[in-house]
Scaffold this motif. Structure first.
Motif, short mmCIF file in Angstrom:
data_model
loop_
_atom_site.label_atom_id
_atom_site.label_comp_id
_atom_site.label_asym_id
_atom_site.label_seq_id
_atom_site.Cartn_x
_atom_site.Cartn_y
_atom_site.Cartn_z
N GLU A 176 1.92 15.80 5.32
CA GLU A 176 0.75 14.92 5.39
C GLU A 176 1.11 13.45 5.62
O GLU A 176 0.23 12.59 5.69
CB GLU A 176 -0.04 14.99 4.06
N ASN B 21 4.42 6.57 2.22
CA ASN B 21 3.81 7.72 1.56
C ASN B 21 4.59 8.03 0.29
O ASN B 21 5.78 7.71 0.18
CB ASN B 21 3.85 8.93 2.49
N GLU C 8 1.75 9.84 6.79
CA GLU C 8 1.21 9.05 7.90
C GLU C 8 2.33 8.24 8.55
O GLU C 8 3.14 7.63 7.86
CB GLU C 8 0.14 8.08 7.38
N ALA D 290 3.52 4.24 7.69
CA ALA D 290 3.01 4.01 6.33
C ALA D 290 4.04 4.38 5.28
O ALA D 290 5.04 5.05 5.57
CB ALA D 290 1.74 4.83 6.12
N ILE E 10 0.52 11.47 -1.25
CA ILE E 10 0.30 12.72 -0.51
C ILE E 10 0.83 13.89 -1.32
O ILE E 10 1.58 13.70 -2.30
CB ILE E 10 1.00 12.69 0.87
N ASN F 273 0.55 5.41 0.02
CA ASN F 273 -0.33 6.50 0.35
C ASN F 273 0.14 7.76 -0.37
O ASN F 273 1.15 8.35 0.01
CB ASN F 273 -0.27 6.66 1.89
N ASN G 26 0.83 -1.21 0.00
CA ASN G 26 0.00 0.00 0.00
C ASN G 26 0.86 1.25 0.00
O ASN G 26 1.73 1.41 0.85
CB ASN G 26 -0.91 0.02 1.23
#
Lengths: 363, 363
Positions: A69, A76, A71, A74, A64, A62, A60
């Motif tokens: 921003e 990003n 996370e 995670a 941004i 993310n 996954n």
């Protein structure tokens, strides 16, 4: 850094190379980056392309718009490249060159702004990245200019068994001799000593300085640099209290475990340091840019175009680079704490006290 | 050579170094030289001094006046030095320099006269041996002139796992670039190919040619020699039927076992070849002077003054050098037999047929 959590910047490197492969394979294990936040400077489109090629769709990412921003815990990603970016495995293309520079530029800017704590760079092609904005032989020299704050960088190869710095970096072999001087070597010895103390927690580092010429010049018979430059530099450094020794003939030094008696070795030129380092450490090595107020590491390998797209590359060196960057950051914090030296001297922390200083969540 | 028995010449090297130690320790095992004859070019007085220091008085040395008198299966010694020769462990002295040259000169003369089949040289100090008679950077260059018969020598490092030749030998690093040329590299590739066939019995040798600059010059960004010299030389050699490949970036080549895909590697300069060789082969390596009509080997180490007199030196490399010299001699005989090429082209054999040719017992 917030409560021991770091924001780890990663640049995508050359999109046609094994760079995404080693990045994504490393991040498959979440324990590698948790509890920290990873911010990839790259392209969601290219990342998706590589994920598919590697058959790791479960990862996954993310997307941004700003590192603010990101996370925690995670992966990003900030889009830095043009929309028409295109992957051509194993090829050196101008699109790839531009994309690697865009990612590097964005990451460097965020590092300067204190939005990321450490930077791990994917391998670039030093030829296709050249442009009006990038005219450097490599990452080290670019970051020295952009993030160095006037400090000089030192290329330091690091593994569990060996640390090797190079006095001259990415330059033609024919230019090495004229690039050497007593002041340059003295500067590199001091940088290395400082880095060993600050970044590796060694209180009294012992440094071996290699000779330039075969057989250490045989007392001037095979070159005069040992007599005129290297020995005087070592003498001066010793006079100033540094534990450095040499010049040592380079050829026999690594075959007899002599290196294990030193905390680091200063080689005179790129291949003199990197041949024995890579021979001994294989794919476990990490390239660390010492001397700068920011922490940057990279894997010891290059783009390895021949392997690109084959899912055969080892992520081992990239993983080590990520771990080392975090370790060095924490060692620096500890060093400055122990020496009552406010970390505000570091770009990566904004101001004030160390322990509760928000780096990323300041919005 | 008589009935597979060889006369093995050994020069004493630097009398203040570990040279006698590695020679005498090697010869402690009679199986190393039997059924051959060993002829040490040195000094009975110095040999006795070292025997005492090493506490190996059981070693019998047969002092002779000429190699013609050498006994089979025995250690023979010819006095070559002045009577006032004096050992000072670990010191570079003019007496030692003179003594090492006198031994080398006598051995070379006997080799030229066909009195010895192979020559294994003890390490010399390249500084104290210099005189009006010896103004060479090392053994290789001296023997090329004295015994080369117009042939060029090639320094080739040999172990069980690796063979590395150097295109430029004992010279200052700053002179390497200007010493390289297409014709020089072509000559070295051919010499290496010939040696692999003739001396090592490899019918179609594969040769890896290293780059000069970091990252193989990054397409000219870090030096032009790859583009202008090394690649054209490889191309020319390939056009002439040689199996050679490159230029290969030197730093990563030895850490990934890539070298094992080649029968030999041509490095551009001394340390580029010898750093990885000694790192990988430690004290098992041998220095072989390829390209000459005579067979000469030496241990890969130097005088190691720091160890002299301590009885701590390993004779492993010297033993390998002795074995390799004999193997190469026999391979050459076989090669010339197979190729119906009369060995009378070799200095070491006088004339006529190979198999029953007396080399030493001709009086």
């Amino acid at each position: 850094m917030e409560n021991n959590k770091l924001t780890i910047g990663i640049t995508q490197g050359d999109i046609n190379s094994i760079s995404y492969e080693v990045i994504l394979k490393t991040l498959l294990e979440s324990k590698v980056y948790e509890p920290h936040a990873v911010v990839i400077y790259g392209s969601a489109k290219v990342a998706a392309y590589h994920k598919k090629a590697l058959d790791i769709n479960q990862l996954n990412i993310n997307v941004i718009n700003s590192a603010r921003e990101a996370e925690w815990g995670a992966i990003n990603l900030i889009n830095c490249t043009d929309d028409d970016v295109k992957v051509e495995f194993g090829k050196s293309t101008s699109i790839a060159g531009k994309a690697s520079f865009q990612a590097l530029e964005a990451a460097a800017a965020d590092m300067k702004a204190g939005l990321i704590d450490v930077l791990v760079t994917g391998p670039i092609n030093k030829k296709n990245i050249q442009s009006d904005s990038f005219h450097f032989p490599g990452h080290t020299e670019y970051l020295e200019q952009v993030l160095g704050d006037g400090n000089k960088a030192l290329m330091l190869m690091v593994s569990d068994v060996l640390r090797v710095a190079v006095a001259t970096g990415h330059m033609a072999l024919s230019e090495v001799s004229s690039a050497l001087s007593v002041s340059l070597l003295l500067q590199k010895i001091k940088l290395l000593d400082q880095s060993l103390k600050k970044d590796f927690g060694i209180s009294k580092p012992r440094i071996a300085v290699l000779a330039l010429n075969p057989h250490a010049g045989e007392e001037g018979l095979l070159g005069r640099e040992e007599v005129e430059i290297i020995s005087p530099a070592i003498q001066k450094a010793q006079d100033q209290g540094y534990y450095c020794f040499g010049p040592i003939a380079a050829d026999g030094f690594f075959g007899a475990d002599n290196f294990s008696r030193y905390d680091a070795i200063l080689a005179m030129y790129h291949d003199q340091g990197l041949i024995p380092f890579k021979t001994l450490c294989r794919d476990e090595g990490v390239n660390f840019t010492a001397g700068l107020p920011v922490v940057r590491t990279s894997p010891a390998h290059g783009t390895a175009y021949a392997l690109a797209g084959n899912n055969e590359a080892s992520e081992s060196s990239f993983r080590s680079a990520l771990y080392l960057a975090c370790d060095i950051f924490k060692n620096r914090v500890r060093y400055f704490e122990n020496n009552s030296n406010p970390l505000k001297k570091q770009h990566i922390v904004h101001s004030g006290d160390l322990s509760d200083l928000p780096v990323q969540d300041e919005e």
